[in-house]
Motif scaffolding. Structure first.
Motif, PDB file in Angstrom:
ATOM      1  N   PRO A 205       0.842  -1.211   0.000  1.00  0.00           N
ATOM      2  CA  PRO A 205       0.000   0.000   0.000  1.00  0.00           C
ATOM      3  C   PRO A 205       0.867   1.248   0.000  1.00  0.00           C
ATOM      4  O   PRO A 205       1.958   1.275   0.566  1.00  0.00           O
ATOM      5  CB  PRO A 205      -0.805  -0.130   1.295  1.00  0.00           C
ATOM      6  N   GLU A 207       1.111   5.614   0.474  1.00  0.00           N
ATOM      7  CA  GLU A 207       0.531   6.660   1.306  1.00  0.00           C
ATOM      8  C   GLU A 207      -0.400   7.562   0.512  1.00  0.00           C
ATOM      9  O   GLU A 207      -1.455   7.953   1.000  1.00  0.00           O
ATOM     10  CB  GLU A 207       1.646   7.491   1.941  1.00  0.00           C
ATOM     11  N   GLN A 208      -0.036   7.912  -0.731  1.00  0.00           N
ATOM     12  CA  GLN A 208      -0.866   8.792  -1.561  1.00  0.00           C
ATOM     13  C   GLN A 208      -2.006   7.964  -2.156  1.00  0.00           C
ATOM     14  O   GLN A 208      -1.746   6.989  -2.869  1.00  0.00           O
ATOM     15  CB  GLN A 208      -0.010   9.419  -2.658  1.00  0.00           C
ATOM     16  N   PRO A 209      -3.266   8.271  -1.877  1.00  0.00           N
ATOM     17  CA  PRO A 209      -4.372   7.378  -2.279  1.00  0.00           C
ATOM     18  C   PRO A 209      -4.461   7.137  -3.783  1.00  0.00           C
ATOM     19  O   PRO A 209      -4.638   5.990  -4.212  1.00  0.00           O
ATOM     20  CB  PRO A 209      -5.613   8.109  -1.743  1.00  0.00           C
ATOM     21  N   TYR A 237       0.309  -6.387   0.487  1.00  0.00           N
ATOM     22  CA  TYR A 237      -0.690  -5.341   0.696  1.00  0.00           C
ATOM     23  C   TYR A 237      -1.353  -5.471   2.068  1.00  0.00           C
ATOM     24  O   TYR A 237      -1.364  -4.542   2.870  1.00  0.00           O
ATOM     25  CB  TYR A 237      -1.745  -5.382  -0.415  1.00  0.00           C
ATOM     26  N   ASP A 238      -1.889  -6.648   2.366  1.00  0.00           N
ATOM     27  CA  ASP A 238      -2.552  -6.848   3.651  1.00  0.00           C
ATOM     28  C   ASP A 238      -1.559  -6.835   4.804  1.00  0.00           C
ATOM     29  O   ASP A 238      -1.876  -6.378   5.906  1.00  0.00           O
ATOM     30  CB  ASP A 238      -3.319  -8.169   3.653  1.00  0.00           C
ATOM     31  N   LEU A 241      -0.706  -3.089   5.899  1.00  0.00           N
ATOM     32  CA  LEU A 241      -1.767  -2.139   6.206  1.00  0.00           C
ATOM     33  C   LEU A 241      -1.819  -1.862   7.706  1.00  0.00           C
ATOM     34  O   LEU A 241      -1.345  -2.663   8.519  1.00  0.00           O
ATOM     35  CB  LEU A 241      -3.125  -2.680   5.752  1.00  0.00           C
ATOM     36  N   ASN A 244      -6.605  -0.015  10.938  1.00  0.00           N
ATOM     37  CA  ASN A 244      -7.864   0.499  10.400  1.00  0.00           C
ATOM     38  C   ASN A 244      -8.035   0.204   8.925  1.00  0.00           C
ATOM     39  O   ASN A 244      -8.949   0.714   8.283  1.00  0.00           O
ATOM     40  CB  ASN A 244      -7.952   2.016  10.638  1.00  0.00           C
ATOM     41  N   GLY A 245      -7.162  -0.618   8.355  1.00  0.00           N
ATOM     42  CA  GLY A 245      -7.278  -0.982   6.949  1.00  0.00           C
ATOM     43  C   GLY A 245      -6.758   0.068   6.000  1.00  0.00           C
ATOM     44  O   GLY A 245      -6.998  -0.027   4.796  1.00  0.00           O
ATOM     45  N   ALA A 246      -6.047   1.066   6.490  1.00  0.00           N
ATOM     46  CA  ALA A 246      -5.482   2.121   5.645  1.00  0.00           C
ATOM     47  C   ALA A 246      -3.963   2.064   5.723  1.00  0.00           C
ATOM     48  O   ALA A 246      -3.383   1.273   6.477  1.00  0.00           O
ATOM     49  CB  ALA A 246      -5.994   3.495   6.095  1.00  0.00           C
ATOM     50  N   TYR A 247      -3.328   2.930   4.934  1.00  0.00           N
ATOM     51  CA  TYR A 247      -1.871   2.980   4.931  1.00  0.00           C
ATOM     52  C   TYR A 247      -1.356   3.324   6.326  1.00  0.00           C
ATOM     53  O   TYR A 247      -1.910   4.167   7.027  1.00  0.00           O
ATOM     54  CB  TYR A 247      -1.376   4.020   3.930  1.00  0.00           C
ATOM     55  N   SER A 248      -0.274   2.682   6.713  1.00  0.00           N
ATOM     56  CA  SER A 248       0.367   2.974   7.986  1.00  0.00           C
ATOM     57  C   SER A 248       1.869   2.821   7.802  1.00  0.00           C
ATOM     58  O   SER A 248       2.333   1.844   7.204  1.00  0.00           O
ATOM     59  CB  SER A 248      -0.125   2.041   9.091  1.00  0.00           C
TER      60      SER A 248
END
Length: 388
Positions: A205, A207-209, A237-238, A241, A244-248
Protein backbone atom coordinates in the motif's frame (compact mmCIF):
# COMPACT_ATOMS: atom_id res chain seq x y z
CA UNK A 1 85.17 87.61 62.94
CA UNK A 2 85.47 86.72 59.33
CA UNK A 3 87.36 83.52 60.25
CA UNK A 4 84.53 82.48 62.53
CA UNK A 5 81.87 82.83 59.84
CA UNK A 6 83.56 80.30 57.55
CA UNK A 7 83.34 77.39 60.00
CA UNK A 8 79.80 78.34 60.95
CA UNK A 9 78.74 78.37 57.30
CA UNK A 10 80.31 75.02 56.66
CA UNK A 11 78.65 73.61 59.75
CA UNK A 12 75.26 74.93 58.62
CA UNK A 13 75.66 73.30 55.22
CA UNK A 14 76.56 69.97 56.84
CA UNK A 15 73.54 70.12 59.17
CA UNK A 16 71.21 70.91 56.30
CA UNK A 17 72.65 68.04 54.24
CA UNK A 18 72.18 65.57 57.10
CA UNK A 19 68.62 66.76 57.64
CA UNK A 20 67.76 66.31 53.97
CA UNK A 21 69.33 62.85 53.87
CA UNK A 22 67.52 61.80 57.04
CA UNK A 23 64.09 63.11 55.91
CA UNK A 24 64.29 62.00 52.27
CA UNK A 25 62.63 58.57 52.76
CA UNK A 26 59.82 60.04 54.82
CA UNK A 27 59.23 62.95 52.50
CA UNK A 28 59.53 60.94 49.25
CA UNK A 29 55.92 61.58 48.55
CA UNK A 30 56.00 65.20 49.93
CA UNK A 31 57.74 68.40 49.02
CA UNK A 32 61.52 68.38 49.68
CA UNK A 33 63.14 70.51 52.38
CA UNK A 34 64.73 72.65 49.68
CA UNK A 35 61.30 73.43 48.37
CA UNK A 36 60.14 74.32 51.86
CA UNK A 37 63.07 76.63 52.43
CA UNK A 38 63.35 78.18 49.01
CA UNK A 39 59.96 77.40 47.33
CA UNK A 40 59.41 76.15 43.81
CA UNK A 41 59.20 72.63 42.44
CA UNK A 42 62.19 72.41 40.17
CA UNK A 43 62.66 68.65 40.56
CA UNK A 44 59.07 67.70 39.67
CA UNK A 45 60.25 66.20 36.41
CA UNK A 46 62.57 63.82 38.27
CA UNK A 47 59.99 62.55 40.78
CA UNK A 48 58.35 59.19 39.96
CA UNK A 49 54.68 59.50 39.10
CA UNK A 50 52.25 58.51 41.85
CA UNK A 51 50.82 55.04 41.45
CA UNK A 52 47.60 54.93 39.50
CA UNK A 53 44.56 54.55 41.66
CA UNK A 54 43.11 51.06 41.37
CA UNK A 55 39.32 50.93 40.81
CA UNK A 56 37.47 49.52 43.73
CA UNK A 57 35.60 46.40 42.84
CA UNK A 58 32.59 45.10 44.64
CA UNK A 59 33.13 41.75 46.30
CA UNK A 60 31.62 38.99 44.16
CA UNK A 61 29.80 36.09 45.71
CA UNK A 62 31.86 32.96 45.64
CA UNK A 63 30.73 30.81 42.75
CA UNK A 64 30.10 27.13 43.12
CA UNK A 65 33.03 25.24 41.80
CA UNK A 66 31.93 22.43 39.58
CA UNK A 67 33.94 19.55 38.38
CA UNK A 68 34.83 19.83 34.72
CA UNK A 69 32.49 17.89 32.44
CA UNK A 70 34.02 14.65 31.25
CA UNK A 71 34.97 14.50 27.62
CA UNK A 72 32.34 12.72 25.49
CA UNK A 73 33.12 9.12 24.92
CA UNK A 74 34.01 8.29 21.35
CA UNK A 75 31.22 6.72 19.34
CA UNK A 76 31.50 2.95 19.36
CA UNK A 77 32.89 1.64 16.15
CA UNK A 78 30.88 -1.26 14.81
CA UNK A 79 33.08 -4.24 14.06
CA UNK A 80 33.41 -4.94 10.38
CA UNK A 81 30.85 -7.40 9.11
CA UNK A 82 32.28 -10.83 8.74
CA UNK A 83 31.93 -12.15 5.25
CA UNK A 84 31.25 -15.85 5.18
CA UNK A 85 32.53 -17.58 2.12
CA UNK A 86 29.72 -19.01 0.07
CA UNK A 87 29.75 -22.59 -1.07
CA UNK A 88 30.67 -23.37 -4.64
CA UNK A 89 27.22 -24.93 -5.03
CA UNK A 90 25.37 -22.18 -3.16
CA UNK A 91 21.91 -21.35 -4.45
CA UNK A 92 22.05 -18.03 -6.31
CA UNK A 93 19.10 -15.77 -5.55
CA UNK A 94 18.96 -12.80 -7.92
CA UNK A 95 16.71 -9.83 -7.12
CA UNK A 96 15.40 -8.05 -10.23
CA UNK A 97 13.42 -4.84 -10.00
CA UNK A 98 13.48 -1.14 -9.30
CA UNK A 99 14.38 0.68 -6.05
CA UNK A 100 12.06 -1.67 -4.15
CA UNK A 101 14.26 -4.51 -5.33
CA UNK A 102 17.38 -2.70 -4.12
CA UNK A 103 16.02 -2.54 -0.56
CA UNK A 104 14.86 -6.14 -0.70
CA UNK A 105 18.24 -7.39 -1.94
CA UNK A 106 19.94 -5.74 1.04
CA UNK A 107 17.48 -7.36 3.44
CA UNK A 108 17.97 -10.80 1.87
CA UNK A 109 21.71 -10.30 2.09
CA UNK A 110 21.32 -9.64 5.84
CA UNK A 111 19.05 -12.67 6.23
CA UNK A 112 21.53 -15.04 4.56
CA UNK A 113 24.73 -13.35 5.78
CA UNK A 114 25.75 -16.41 7.80
CA UNK A 115 24.34 -19.01 5.43
CA UNK A 116 27.04 -20.35 3.10
CA UNK A 117 24.44 -22.12 0.96
CA UNK A 118 22.63 -18.95 -0.21
CA UNK A 119 24.22 -16.20 -2.31
CA UNK A 120 22.19 -13.04 -2.97
CA UNK A 121 22.76 -11.16 -6.22
CA UNK A 122 21.60 -7.54 -6.46
CA UNK A 123 20.38 -7.07 -10.05
CA UNK A 124 17.86 -4.25 -9.50
CA UNK A 125 18.04 -0.90 -11.29
CA UNK A 126 16.53 2.22 -9.75
CA UNK A 127 13.87 4.12 -11.77
CA UNK A 128 13.41 1.12 -14.07
CA UNK A 129 10.20 -0.70 -14.99
CA UNK A 130 8.40 -2.52 -17.78
CA UNK A 131 7.11 0.65 -19.45
CA UNK A 132 10.25 2.67 -20.20
CA UNK A 133 12.32 0.05 -22.02
CA UNK A 134 14.18 2.93 -23.67
CA UNK A 135 15.68 3.60 -20.23
CA UNK A 136 16.20 -0.03 -19.25
CA UNK A 137 14.86 -3.04 -21.13
CA UNK A 138 14.14 -5.80 -18.64
CA UNK A 139 13.26 -8.38 -21.30
CA UNK A 140 16.65 -7.94 -22.93
CA UNK A 141 18.38 -7.95 -19.56
CA UNK A 142 16.76 -11.20 -18.42
CA UNK A 143 17.73 -12.90 -21.68
CA UNK A 144 21.36 -11.95 -21.09
CA UNK A 145 21.21 -13.26 -17.50
CA UNK A 146 19.72 -16.55 -18.66
CA UNK A 147 22.36 -17.00 -21.35
CA UNK A 148 25.03 -16.46 -18.70
CA UNK A 149 23.17 -18.78 -16.30
CA UNK A 150 23.85 -16.30 -13.51
CA UNK A 151 21.08 -17.27 -11.06
CA UNK A 152 18.89 -20.09 -9.79
CA UNK A 153 15.96 -18.18 -8.26
CA UNK A 154 14.55 -14.91 -9.58
CA UNK A 155 12.90 -12.56 -7.07
CA UNK A 156 11.08 -9.68 -8.78
CA UNK A 157 10.08 -6.45 -7.01
CA UNK A 158 9.08 -3.90 -9.61
CA UNK A 159 6.27 -1.58 -10.69
CA UNK A 160 6.46 1.70 -8.77
CA UNK A 161 7.61 3.53 -11.93
CA UNK A 162 5.14 1.95 -14.37
CA UNK A 163 2.28 4.45 -14.22
CA UNK A 164 3.36 6.00 -17.51
CA UNK A 165 2.20 6.13 -21.10
CA UNK A 166 2.99 2.92 -22.97
CA UNK A 167 2.99 2.86 -26.78
CA UNK A 168 0.86 6.01 -26.77
CA UNK A 169 -1.78 4.45 -24.50
CA UNK A 170 -2.81 6.11 -21.25
CA UNK A 171 -1.85 4.26 -18.05
CA UNK A 172 -4.26 1.47 -17.06
CA UNK A 173 -6.36 1.82 -20.19
CA UNK A 174 -7.27 -1.39 -22.05
CA UNK A 175 -4.57 -0.96 -24.75
CA UNK A 176 -2.07 -0.16 -22.01
CA UNK A 177 -2.98 -3.31 -20.08
CA UNK A 178 -2.58 -5.51 -23.15
CA UNK A 179 0.84 -4.11 -24.02
CA UNK A 180 1.99 -4.24 -20.40
CA UNK A 181 0.82 -7.84 -19.94
CA UNK A 182 2.62 -8.87 -23.12
CA UNK A 183 5.92 -7.63 -21.71
CA UNK A 184 5.32 -9.44 -18.42
CA UNK A 185 4.49 -12.68 -20.22
CA UNK A 186 7.68 -12.48 -22.26
CA UNK A 187 9.77 -11.81 -19.17
CA UNK A 188 8.27 -14.64 -17.13
CA UNK A 189 8.12 -17.04 -20.06
CA UNK A 190 11.87 -16.82 -20.55
CA UNK A 191 12.56 -17.53 -16.88
CA UNK A 192 10.23 -20.51 -16.69
CA UNK A 193 11.49 -21.91 -19.97
CA UNK A 194 14.98 -22.02 -18.44
CA UNK A 195 13.65 -23.99 -15.47
CA UNK A 196 14.24 -21.23 -12.92
CA UNK A 197 12.04 -20.56 -9.93
CA UNK A 198 10.45 -17.11 -9.96
CA UNK A 199 8.97 -15.21 -7.00
CA UNK A 200 7.01 -11.99 -7.53
CA UNK A 201 6.48 -9.37 -4.82
CA UNK A 202 3.07 -7.71 -4.54
CA UNK A 203 3.25 -3.92 -4.48
CA UNK A 204 2.59 -2.67 -0.93
CA UNK A 205 0.00 0.00 0.00
CA UNK A 206 1.08 3.55 -0.77
CA UNK A 207 0.53 6.66 1.31
CA UNK A 208 -0.87 8.79 -1.56
CA UNK A 209 -4.37 7.38 -2.28
CA UNK A 210 -4.48 8.01 -6.05
CA UNK A 211 -1.02 6.61 -6.58
CA UNK A 212 -1.80 3.68 -4.31
CA UNK A 213 -4.93 2.82 -6.30
CA UNK A 214 -2.90 2.75 -9.50
CA UNK A 215 -0.27 0.52 -7.91
CA UNK A 216 -2.97 -1.89 -6.76
CA UNK A 217 -4.25 -2.22 -10.34
CA UNK A 218 -0.76 -2.75 -11.71
CA UNK A 219 -0.13 -5.33 -9.02
CA UNK A 220 -3.27 -7.22 -10.06
CA UNK A 221 -1.80 -7.56 -13.57
CA UNK A 222 1.40 -8.89 -12.00
CA UNK A 223 -0.53 -11.49 -10.03
CA UNK A 224 -2.42 -12.74 -13.08
CA UNK A 225 0.84 -13.07 -15.03
CA UNK A 226 2.73 -14.92 -12.30
CA UNK A 227 -0.20 -17.24 -11.68
CA UNK A 228 -0.28 -18.18 -15.36
CA UNK A 229 3.28 -19.54 -15.21
CA UNK A 230 2.96 -21.18 -11.80
CA UNK A 231 5.31 -18.84 -9.96
CA UNK A 232 5.25 -17.83 -6.31
CA UNK A 233 3.31 -14.72 -5.23
CA UNK A 234 4.34 -12.91 -2.04
CA UNK A 235 1.54 -10.82 -0.53
CA UNK A 236 2.46 -7.46 0.94
CA UNK A 237 -0.69 -5.34 0.70
CA UNK A 238 -2.55 -6.85 3.65
CA UNK A 239 0.60 -7.43 5.64
CA UNK A 240 1.61 -3.77 5.61
CA UNK A 241 -1.77 -2.14 6.21
CA UNK A 242 -2.64 -0.43 9.47
CA UNK A 243 -5.19 -1.74 11.95
CA UNK A 244 -7.86 0.50 10.40
CA UNK A 245 -7.28 -0.98 6.95
CA UNK A 246 -5.48 2.12 5.64
CA UNK A 247 -1.87 2.98 4.93
CA UNK A 248 0.37 2.97 7.99
CA UNK A 249 4.08 3.72 8.20
CA UNK A 250 4.38 1.49 11.28
CA UNK A 251 3.49 -2.09 11.98
CA UNK A 252 4.59 -5.28 13.73
CA UNK A 253 8.01 -6.62 12.93
CA UNK A 254 8.97 -10.28 13.03
CA UNK A 255 9.04 -10.17 16.84
CA UNK A 256 5.63 -8.52 17.16
CA UNK A 257 7.06 -5.11 18.11
CA UNK A 258 5.53 -2.02 16.48
CA UNK A 259 8.28 -0.31 14.49
CA UNK A 260 8.60 1.92 11.43
CA UNK A 261 7.99 -0.23 8.37
CA UNK A 262 8.09 2.37 5.58
CA UNK A 263 10.32 5.23 4.55
CA UNK A 264 9.24 8.85 4.69
CA UNK A 265 8.31 8.95 1.00
CA UNK A 266 5.34 6.65 1.65
CA UNK A 267 6.54 4.22 -1.06
CA UNK A 268 9.63 2.28 -0.04
CA UNK A 269 10.34 -0.07 2.85
CA UNK A 270 12.47 0.81 5.83
CA UNK A 271 15.20 -1.60 6.89
CA UNK A 272 12.78 -3.29 9.33
CA UNK A 273 10.06 -3.46 6.67
CA UNK A 274 12.45 -4.95 4.14
CA UNK A 275 13.66 -7.51 6.70
CA UNK A 276 10.06 -8.58 7.28
CA UNK A 277 9.54 -8.90 3.53
CA UNK A 278 12.73 -10.97 3.24
CA UNK A 279 11.24 -13.45 5.70
CA UNK A 280 8.16 -13.91 3.50
CA UNK A 281 10.36 -14.29 0.43
CA UNK A 282 12.30 -16.99 2.23
CA UNK A 283 9.09 -18.87 2.97
CA UNK A 284 8.03 -18.55 -0.68
CA UNK A 285 11.31 -20.09 -1.82
CA UNK A 286 10.73 -23.04 0.46
CA UNK A 287 7.15 -23.40 -0.79
CA UNK A 288 8.42 -23.46 -4.36
CA UNK A 289 10.46 -26.60 -3.82
CA UNK A 290 13.84 -25.01 -3.22
CA UNK A 291 16.58 -27.60 -2.90
CA UNK A 292 18.05 -25.83 0.15
CA UNK A 293 16.49 -25.34 3.57
CA UNK A 294 17.02 -21.63 3.45
CA UNK A 295 16.69 -19.92 6.81
CA UNK A 296 15.90 -23.07 8.75
CA UNK A 297 12.57 -21.63 9.90
CA UNK A 298 9.67 -24.08 9.92
CA UNK A 299 7.09 -21.85 11.61
CA UNK A 300 3.84 -21.63 9.69
CA UNK A 301 0.66 -19.77 10.62
CA UNK A 302 -2.40 -21.99 10.30
CA UNK A 303 -5.25 -20.59 8.22
CA UNK A 304 -8.50 -21.51 9.95
CA UNK A 305 -10.47 -20.73 6.79
CA UNK A 306 -8.43 -22.99 4.53
CA UNK A 307 -10.70 -25.23 2.49
CA UNK A 308 -13.78 -23.03 2.94
CA UNK A 309 -15.51 -20.57 0.64
CA UNK A 310 -14.06 -17.64 2.63
CA UNK A 311 -10.44 -18.65 2.09
CA UNK A 312 -10.10 -16.47 -1.01
CA UNK A 313 -12.10 -13.51 0.32
CA UNK A 314 -10.50 -10.25 1.41
CA UNK A 315 -9.73 -10.50 5.10
CA UNK A 316 -8.29 -8.14 7.71
CA UNK A 317 -4.48 -8.09 7.72
CA UNK A 318 -2.44 -10.08 10.18
CA UNK A 319 -1.36 -7.66 12.92
CA UNK A 320 1.10 -9.63 14.99
CA UNK A 321 0.96 -11.46 18.27
CA UNK A 322 -2.31 -10.01 19.57
CA UNK A 323 -4.29 -11.42 16.66
CA UNK A 324 -2.42 -14.70 16.94
CA UNK A 325 -3.50 -15.01 20.57
CA UNK A 326 -7.11 -14.52 19.51
CA UNK A 327 -6.72 -17.22 16.87
CA UNK A 328 -5.23 -19.59 19.43
CA UNK A 329 -8.04 -18.93 21.90
CA UNK A 330 -10.66 -19.40 19.21
CA UNK A 331 -9.25 -22.78 18.31
CA UNK A 332 -9.21 -24.17 21.84
CA UNK A 333 -12.88 -25.24 21.82
CA UNK A 334 -13.96 -27.41 18.92
CA UNK A 335 -16.75 -29.90 18.35
CA UNK A 336 -15.27 -33.35 18.63
CA UNK A 337 -16.32 -35.58 15.76
CA UNK A 338 -18.31 -32.79 14.14
CA UNK A 339 -18.08 -31.73 10.52
CA UNK A 340 -16.78 -28.23 9.87
CA UNK A 341 -19.70 -26.16 8.55
CA UNK A 342 -19.37 -24.32 5.27
CA UNK A 343 -18.19 -20.76 5.63
CA UNK A 344 -21.23 -19.53 3.71
CA UNK A 345 -23.52 -21.02 6.33
CA UNK A 346 -21.77 -19.06 9.07
CA UNK A 347 -22.56 -15.69 7.56
CA UNK A 348 -26.19 -16.27 6.62
CA UNK A 349 -28.47 -14.42 9.01
CA UNK A 350 -30.88 -16.64 10.89
CA UNK A 351 -29.23 -19.88 9.86
CA UNK A 352 -28.77 -22.09 12.92
CA UNK A 353 -25.44 -23.85 13.22
CA UNK A 354 -25.78 -27.41 14.41
CA UNK A 355 -23.44 -28.36 17.24
CA UNK A 356 -22.78 -31.68 18.90
CA UNK A 357 -23.45 -30.18 22.36
CA UNK A 358 -24.19 -26.85 23.96
CA UNK A 359 -21.25 -24.85 25.23
CA UNK A 360 -22.97 -24.45 28.59
CA UNK A 361 -22.82 -28.20 29.06
CA UNK A 362 -19.04 -27.96 29.32
CA UNK A 363 -19.45 -26.10 32.62
CA UNK A 364 -21.50 -28.91 34.17
CA UNK A 365 -19.66 -31.67 35.94
CA UNK A 366 -21.37 -34.94 35.03
CA UNK A 367 -21.73 -37.58 37.66
CA UNK A 368 -18.66 -39.70 38.04
CA UNK A 369 -16.15 -37.03 36.93
CA UNK A 370 -13.44 -36.16 39.42
CA UNK A 371 -14.62 -32.57 39.75
CA UNK A 372 -18.29 -33.47 40.28
CA UNK A 373 -17.92 -33.85 44.06
CA UNK A 374 -21.31 -35.53 44.06
CA UNK A 375 -23.08 -32.23 43.48
CA UNK A 376 -24.40 -31.31 40.07
CA UNK A 377 -24.86 -27.80 38.83
CA UNK A 378 -27.94 -26.17 40.29
CA UNK A 379 -30.15 -24.53 37.72
CA UNK A 380 -32.26 -21.70 39.01
CA UNK A 381 -35.78 -21.46 37.61
CA UNK A 382 -36.83 -17.94 36.71
CA UNK A 383 -40.39 -17.58 37.93
CA UNK A 384 -40.94 -14.19 36.32
CA UNK A 385 -39.00 -14.24 33.02
CA UNK A 386 -40.68 -11.08 31.71
CA UNK A 387 -39.39 -9.03 34.59
CA UNK A 388 -42.81 -7.58 35.37
Amino acid sequence: MTGLRAPLGSLLVIVLALAVAWSAPALAQQRSLFDVLFGGNNNAATQPPPPAAQPRTQPQPQSIRRAPAPAPAPAPVAPPAQTIAKSDVAQRVAVFGDSLGVDLARALDRLYAENPDIAVLQKSVGSSGFVRNDFYNWNTAIEDELVADSFDVAVVAIGVNDRQVLNGAEPLSDPWREAYRARLDAFLGNIRAAGKQVIWIELPPMEQPTYGAAMAQISSIHKAAISAVGGEWVETYDRYLGENGAYSASGPDLNGNIVVMRKGDGIHFSAAGADKLAFYVDRAMGAGGSRVSLSGSTLEVADLLAGTDAATMLRPPFQGLEQMRLVEMASLVQDLGGVAPRAGDLILAGTPVARGFALEDMLDAPAGRVDAFGVGRVRRVVENPTGR
